[in-house]
Design a protein around this motif. Structure first.
Motif: not given
Length: 461
Positions: A212-236
Motif C-alpha cells: 500500500a504505497p501511500c498516495s500520489p503526492f507521497s510516492v514515486s511512479t517507480d514505487l507504484l509500478r514496482q509495488s504492483a509487480e511485486l504484489a501480483r508476483r506474491k499474490g496479494v
C-alpha cells in the motif's frame, strides 16, 4: 498471544432473533436462528434451531436483538489513535503537513498501544475484520508492522495489515518531510519480507498482508509500478489513497499531466486486486474505469466530512457496479474510531446528493458488510450470514429505550443511534460481551494509549 478458535465440534446456538443475512437475496428472518460450529456458520433460518443438535456449549436467547454479519473496515490508520484531536480545522494537505512531523517520531511500542486502542474501538462498534494502512516507518522505529499485528492478534480482530510506504518527500515535490520517507529498494525488500513472514491465504485466515504505497503526492511512479509487480508476483492485494481532494487532482494534473484515475491506470493500478480510499472527486469516466476493472473503493464518510474533502459519488458507483465498502480512516480525521457509526453517516451523507433514494438503510448495511468483504477479496468467507462462512457476526440490542419504537430492525441499526452490542463473534469467539472486550483489559488499553499520546507529543521534532 493470538486468540485461538473454539474447538471444531462445539456449537453455539442463537434463537428468537431478527436476522439480516445480507446474502445475495437480502434474506431476512423476523424470528430465526443461527448455529455456529467451531469457527463457521452451520445453520441459519427461520424459527427455532434444529432439536437434534449436540455438544451445544452456549445458547443465546436473541429476543429483542438483530443479528448481522460482522462489519468490515476497508481503510484505517491505527497509529493515529494517539494523535487525535489535532489540526481540527485544516483541509487534507494542511492537516498532513501539520501532523507528519509528529508521526515521523513513532516507534513500535507506541504503535502497539495505538493499535490496541484502534482495534478496541472497532470491535466495540461491531467490526470483525479491519485493514490498517501503515506507511510511516522511521529508521529507528523498530518492528512497527510486527507490533501492529501483535496488538491486533491479542484482541482477536480479523486483520489485513497493509505494508504502506512513502518515498516522495518535499525535496522531490511531495508533502512528507525528508526524514519521514524510505528508499525505494528498502521499501520493496521490506514489503516482500512482510508478505513472506505474515500473509496467510488459507480459508479462515486471521491475517492478510497487502502492499500500500501511500498516495500520489507521497510516492514515486517507480514505487507504484514496482509495488504492483511485486504484489501480483506474491499474490496479494494493492491499496492506496485516490481522488480524495480537489488539491490532489490538481497535484496529479500538474505533476503527471493527468487526473488520479488516469495516472493509476498508466502505472497498472486498476484491477480486481486493487482498492482505493476515498475516491471523492471522480468523474463519469473514472467511475466507468473502476467498474470495468473491478477496482474497489473504501468510502470514508466521516473523515471526508471532517476534512471537508467532499461527498463521494457512492450511489453512482453502486449503479455502475463498482465494489464499495466502508472505512473509518485514521482517528486523527475521525476521532470516534467506530465503524458502526459509519453505517448511519454513509446513509445520511449520501442523501445529500439530493434524493432519499440515493442510499437505503439496507444498502448502507451491505456497504459495511458484503461490500467491504468484496473490496478485501474475502466475499467467499465473510460479509454475510450463510452456511459455510466464517462465524463473524454481531448481535445488536434493539429493544432498549433508544430503539424499541423503531418498527424495522435494520432501520434501528442504520437510521438510529448505534445500538448496544450484546455479543460480537469473530472466528467463533465471543470477543465482545455486553459492550465490553473479553480478551484484554480495556482500562489497561486506555491507560497505555493516554501515556503513548503524551509521550509522542513530548518528543522533539
Amino acid at each position: 498471544m493470538a486468540v485461538q478458535p473454539p474447538p471444531t465440534d462445539q456449537r453455539t446456538v442463537i434463537e428468537n432473533v431478527a436476522i439480516a443475512t445480507v446474502d445475495a437475496n437480502d434474506t431476512e428472518y423476523a424470528r430465526g436462528h443461527v448455529v455456529l460450529l467451531g469457527n463457521t456458520i452451520e445453520a441459519v433460518g427461520d424459527g427455532p434451531a434444529p432439536a437434534w443438535l449436540d455438544n451445544v456449549v452456549r445458547r443465546i436467547n436473541g429476543e429483542g436483538h438483530l443479528a448481522t454479519p460482522g462489519l468490515v473496515n476497508t481503510h484505517h490508520h491505527f497509529y493515529q489513535w494517539i494523535t487525535r484531536g489535532l489540526a481540527q480545522d485544516d483541509i487534507l494537505f494542511d492537516w498532513l503537513v501539520a501532523l507528519y512531523p509528529t508521526w515521523a517520531r513513532i516507534d513500535e511500542r507506541l504503535v502497539h498501544a495505538a493499535g490496541q486502542g484502534s482495534a478496541a474501538a472497532l470491535l466495540k462498534s461491531g467490526c470483525t475484520t479491519a485493514s490498517d494502512h501503515h506507511y510511516v516507518f522511521p529508521k529507528d522505529g523498530g518492528d512497527i508492522l510486527g507490533a501492529s499485528i501483535e496488538a491486533v492478534q491479542e484482541l482477536g480482530l480479523r486483520f489485513t495489515a497493509l505494508r504502506g510506504s512513502m518515498d516522495r518527500s518535499k525535496k522531490d515535490g511531495g508533502l512528507p518531510p525528508d526524514h519521514a520517507v524510505e528508499e525505494l529498494d528498502d521499501i520493496l525488500a521490506a514489503s516482500e519480507t512482510a508478505v513472506d513472514r505474515y500473509h496467510d491465504s488459507s480459508f479462515g485466515s486471521m491475517l492478510h498482508i497487502a502492499l500500500a504505497p501511500c498516495s500520489p503526492f507521497s510516492v514515486s511512479t517507480d514505487l507504484l509500478r514496482q509495488s504492483a509487480e511485486l504484489a501480483r508476483r506474491k499474490g496479494v492485494r494493492l491499496h492506496t489513497h485516490g481522488s480524495e481532494t480537489a488539491e490532489e487532482e490538481a497535484f496529479c494534473k500538474e505533476l503527471f499531466g493527468m487526473g488520479p484515475t488516469d495516472y493509476f491506470e498508466s502505472v497498472g493500478w486498476l484491477g480486481e486486486d486493487v482498492w482505493m480510499a476515498h475516491c471523492v472527486h471522480m468523474n463519469d469516466s473514472d467511475i466507468a474505469k473502476f467498474a470495468e476493472t473491478g477496482t474497489g473503493v473504501a468510502h470514508c464518510p466521516s473523515s471526508n466530512a471532517r476534512l471537508a474533502a467532499g461527498i463521494a459519488r457512492v450511489p453512482d458507483m453502486l449503479r455502475a457496479g463498482v465494489p464499495v465498502g466502508l472505512g473509518v480512516d485514521g482517528t486523527a480525521s475521525n476521532e470516534s474510531g467506530e465503524l458502526g457509526t459509519e453505517l448511519r453517516n454513509a446513509l445520511l451523507i449520501n442523501r445529500l446528493h439530493g434524493s432519499p433514494a440515493a442510499l437505503t438503510g439496507r444498502q448502507a448495511l451491505r456497504l459495511g458488510t458484503m461490500g467491504g468483504a468484496r473490496v478485501l477479496g474475502r466475499q467467499d468467507e465473510i460479509g454475510s450470514i450463510e452456511v459455510g462462512k466464517l462465524a463473524d457476526l454481531a448481535l445488536w440490542k434493539i429493544d432498549g429505550v433508544m430503539h424499541s419504537s423503531i418498527a424495522d430492525p435494520v432501520a434501528a441499526l442504520t437510521f438510529g443511534a448505534l445500538p448496544p452490542l450484546s455479543v460480537l463473534f469473530v472466528n467463533g469467539n465471543a470477543v465482545v460481551e455486553k459492550g465490553q472486550l473479553t480478551t484484554v483489559n480495556e482500562d489497561r488499553i486506555a491507560r497505555d494509549c493516554a501515556r503513548a499520546a503524551r509521550e509522542l507529543a513530548a518528543r522533539p521534532v
